[in-house]
Design a protein around this motif. Structure first.
Motif, short mmCIF file in Angstrom:
data_model
loop_
_atom_site.label_atom_id
_atom_site.label_comp_id
_atom_site.label_asym_id
_atom_site.label_seq_id
_atom_site.Cartn_x
_atom_site.Cartn_y
_atom_site.Cartn_z
N ILE A 47 3.75 34.95 6.31
CA ILE A 47 3.72 35.15 7.78
C ILE A 47 3.78 36.63 8.11
O ILE A 47 3.02 37.13 8.93
CB ILE A 47 4.90 34.38 8.44
CG1 ILE A 47 4.71 32.86 8.25
CG2 ILE A 47 5.00 34.73 9.93
CD1 ILE A 47 5.96 32.04 8.51
N ARG A 48 4.68 37.35 7.42
CA ARG A 48 4.87 38.78 7.68
C ARG A 48 3.59 39.57 7.41
O ARG A 48 3.24 40.48 8.16
CB ARG A 48 6.02 39.31 6.81
CG ARG A 48 6.54 40.68 7.21
CD ARG A 48 7.62 41.16 6.26
NE ARG A 48 8.76 40.25 6.19
CZ ARG A 48 9.10 39.53 5.12
NH1 ARG A 48 8.43 39.63 3.98
NH2 ARG A 48 10.14 38.72 5.16
N THR A 49 2.90 39.19 6.34
CA THR A 49 1.69 39.94 5.96
C THR A 49 0.43 39.35 6.59
O THR A 49 -0.67 39.82 6.31
CB THR A 49 1.53 39.94 4.42
OG1 THR A 49 1.45 38.58 3.97
CG2 THR A 49 2.69 40.65 3.74
N GLU B 51 11.28 32.27 1.37
CA GLU B 51 10.78 33.65 1.25
C GLU B 51 9.26 33.70 1.08
O GLU B 51 8.61 34.63 1.56
CB GLU B 51 11.50 34.37 0.10
CG GLU B 51 12.86 34.89 0.55
CD GLU B 51 13.74 35.39 -0.59
OE1 GLU B 51 13.39 35.17 -1.76
OE2 GLU B 51 14.80 35.98 -0.28
N GLU C 19 14.67 34.99 8.08
CA GLU C 19 15.55 35.91 7.35
C GLU C 19 17.02 35.68 7.69
O GLU C 19 17.89 35.73 6.81
CB GLU C 19 15.14 37.36 7.65
CG GLU C 19 13.90 37.74 6.86
CD GLU C 19 13.11 38.88 7.48
OE1 GLU C 19 13.69 39.66 8.27
OE2 GLU C 19 11.90 39.00 7.18
N PRO D 266 4.66 36.09 14.46
CA PRO D 266 5.27 36.48 13.18
C PRO D 266 6.64 37.15 13.31
O PRO D 266 7.53 36.88 12.51
CB PRO D 266 4.25 37.44 12.57
CG PRO D 266 3.47 37.96 13.73
CD PRO D 266 3.43 36.84 14.73
N LYS D 267 6.79 38.00 14.29
CA LYS D 267 8.03 38.79 14.38
C LYS D 267 9.25 37.88 14.59
O LYS D 267 10.21 37.92 13.82
CB LYS D 267 7.93 39.81 15.52
CG LYS D 267 9.04 40.84 15.52
CD LYS D 267 9.00 41.73 16.76
CE LYS D 267 9.41 40.93 17.98
NZ LYS D 267 9.37 41.64 19.24
N CYS E 11 9.76 35.40 11.55
CA CYS E 11 10.32 36.05 10.35
C CYS E 11 11.78 36.42 10.56
O CYS E 11 12.60 36.28 9.64
CB CYS E 11 9.49 37.27 9.95
SG CYS E 11 7.93 36.80 9.16
N ASN E 12 12.12 36.88 11.76
CA ASN E 12 13.53 37.17 12.05
C ASN E 12 14.40 35.94 11.82
O ASN E 12 15.47 36.03 11.21
CB ASN E 12 13.70 37.60 13.52
CG ASN E 12 13.25 39.02 13.76
OD1 ASN E 12 13.01 39.77 12.81
ND2 ASN E 12 13.13 39.40 15.02
N ALA F 187 7.91 33.30 4.56
CA ALA F 187 8.17 34.51 5.35
C ALA F 187 7.21 35.62 4.96
O ALA F 187 6.66 36.31 5.82
CB ALA F 187 9.63 34.96 5.15
N GLU F 188 6.99 35.76 3.65
CA GLU F 188 6.08 36.80 3.15
C GLU F 188 4.65 36.58 3.66
O GLU F 188 3.98 37.51 4.12
CB GLU F 188 6.13 36.79 1.61
CG GLU F 188 5.13 37.69 0.90
CD GLU F 188 5.41 39.16 1.08
OE1 GLU F 188 6.49 39.50 1.58
OE2 GLU F 188 4.51 39.97 0.74
#
Lengths: 283, 283
Positions: free
Chosen positions: B253-255, B247, A240, A232-233, A236-237, B250-251
């Motif tokens: 994946i991030r969560t 987005e 973004e 994920p890190k 997501c980088n 990303a959301e």
């Protein structure tokens, strides 16, 4: 040599076929779907079925399953791998897989090397596997401290034999950071791109750039969900960062800023040339 | 028939070559670079040079320049086109070009049809032009009220003869809305994608998806700046929609939202199948 392949999907099936096609090694194959094993035998993609009993006969075993299944298989069968034999996973993520498999390997006296063949198709399963899948592709190998150089060398040699054109040696961290960009982001973009309602009307209005941009939207969501959530890190980088860049272009277009837009496109073209090795990096 | 081509770059050069390759028509060509005209004659991409004087002899004229230059050329030479002859522009935007050219055509008694061949390469200029560039591509034609159906039919016939596999009839508004998505957005994404610093390290870590995603970053920034700024509303809409979709991924994946991410990817795969005509639209 006896080589085992666990999981005869697109990648495992192609691996079995490629070894049979290019070498004299004996290939043993295992799959949770019995009919796949039958088909693989009939097509001579494997010489015989791989079982827990014959696992110990294999000098090299490729684990060609999703990350979670790979770890589960290695845990369950840790004691059955050949002592000092080589086990490689073929997962698309490495930080979530390698440390666990390395520990199992050390406790059970087999050699573990992470591997990720940079080849795929927008189809899944044995029926789409091809002995030529790895032709000229890159194989990323992730060896660990203490592995003898001759062992890595022999794996590299096998990879070369079965068609790989480039062998990249990496670490789990570097692998996952790079793959987030080169592969995972591409799948996120493709899957996002196709969602514009305009896509439904594209016939007659589209050409190569649309085709290329949306090709990998045809993906296996079960596998990619797991791969994304294991990285994920980095992913997501990259998403973004891409959004930031897209916003720069949108802003220049919205405000009619010719100079800025020209500059953004010029920089993109120059960066592409550098990436393709066509010129030196601009100063 | 005598056919004129104004601007012997990638598209105009390919058009001249394709007509020569597939038909018996006489091709006259013009370019601001004198050496290009010489080369085109030597390679028999054209039969003779096109001049202001011979413009009136052409039954069909293709204007294969950037939008601004196309309009300027048509204005300056409005009186020299053959009466009742057909003039087509080959620009990648239509709303900024068609109304102006239509007015000039009406005032000067020639027939104007907008056209956009959906083919290209990530190279510019006559030296990259190819007679086969349009093989199986789509040609978008934008005819206007009052144009005789037989005239449009004859242009379609010529397009078919020189290799186009599909003829799409459209309006300036529809064209620009569709092209914003199928072509312009792809170039914005590709140009943005390549800008991640990670791109500089890709060798050994990349495969087809990275290659496809970044191919058209190799673009002609002079032309694309003009095309984007001639179509800001539709293009910005598509960029913003893509960002919204990115987005969402990303959301998820991030969560670590497995269910949501799986759903997003599944919907993308299904949409891709519909777009490719593989299944009916999901309800």
């Amino acid at each position: 040599m006896k080589i085992g392949v666990v999981g005869l999907g697109l990648i495992g099936g192609s691996m079995a076929k490629a070894i049979k096609m290019h070498t004299e090694h004996t290939v043993l194959g295992m799959d949770i779907i019995e009919s796949v094993v039958c088909k693989a035998r009939l097509l001579e993609a494997i010489d015989e079925e791989l079982t827990v009993d014959t696992l110990k006969d294999c000098d090299i075993v490729f684990l060609a399953m999703y990350p979670g299944d790979t770890i589960a298989f290695a845990r369950k069968n840790a004691a059955y791998f050949k002592r000092d034999g080589i086990v490689l996973d073929l997962c698309g993520v490495k930080e979530a897989v390698c440390p666990i498999l390395l520990k199992i390997a050390q406790e059970n006296h087999f050699i573990y090397i992470g591997a990720h063949p940079m080849a795929g198709r927008e189809f899944s399963g044995f029926s789409h596997s091809m002995g030529s899948l790895f032709e000229n592709a890159s194989m990323i190998l992730v060896p660990f401290h203490g592995t003898r150089i001759e062992t890595v060398q022999s794996v590299k040699e096998l990879c070369r034999q079965i068609g790989f054109g480039y062998i990249q040696i990496s670490t789990p961290e570097e692998h996952d950071r790079m793959i987030a960009f080169t592969s995972q982001l591409a799948h996120v973009v493709s899957s996002s791109y196709i969602k514009s309602p305009t896509a439904l009307e594209h016939i007659g209005f589209s050409a190569g750039s649309f085709r290329d941009m949306t090709r990998v939207a045809k993906l296996n969501e079960t596998m990619w969900t797991e791969l994304f959530l294991d990285n994920p890190k980095h992913l997501c980088n990259e998403i973004e960062l891409l959004i930031q860049h897209l916003e720069e272009y949108a802003e220049a277009i919205r405000t009619g800023n010719h100079e800025k837009l020209f500059q953004l496109l010029k920089e993109g073209r120059e960066r592409k040339a550098v990436v393709d090795g066509e010129t030196a990096e601009e100063k």
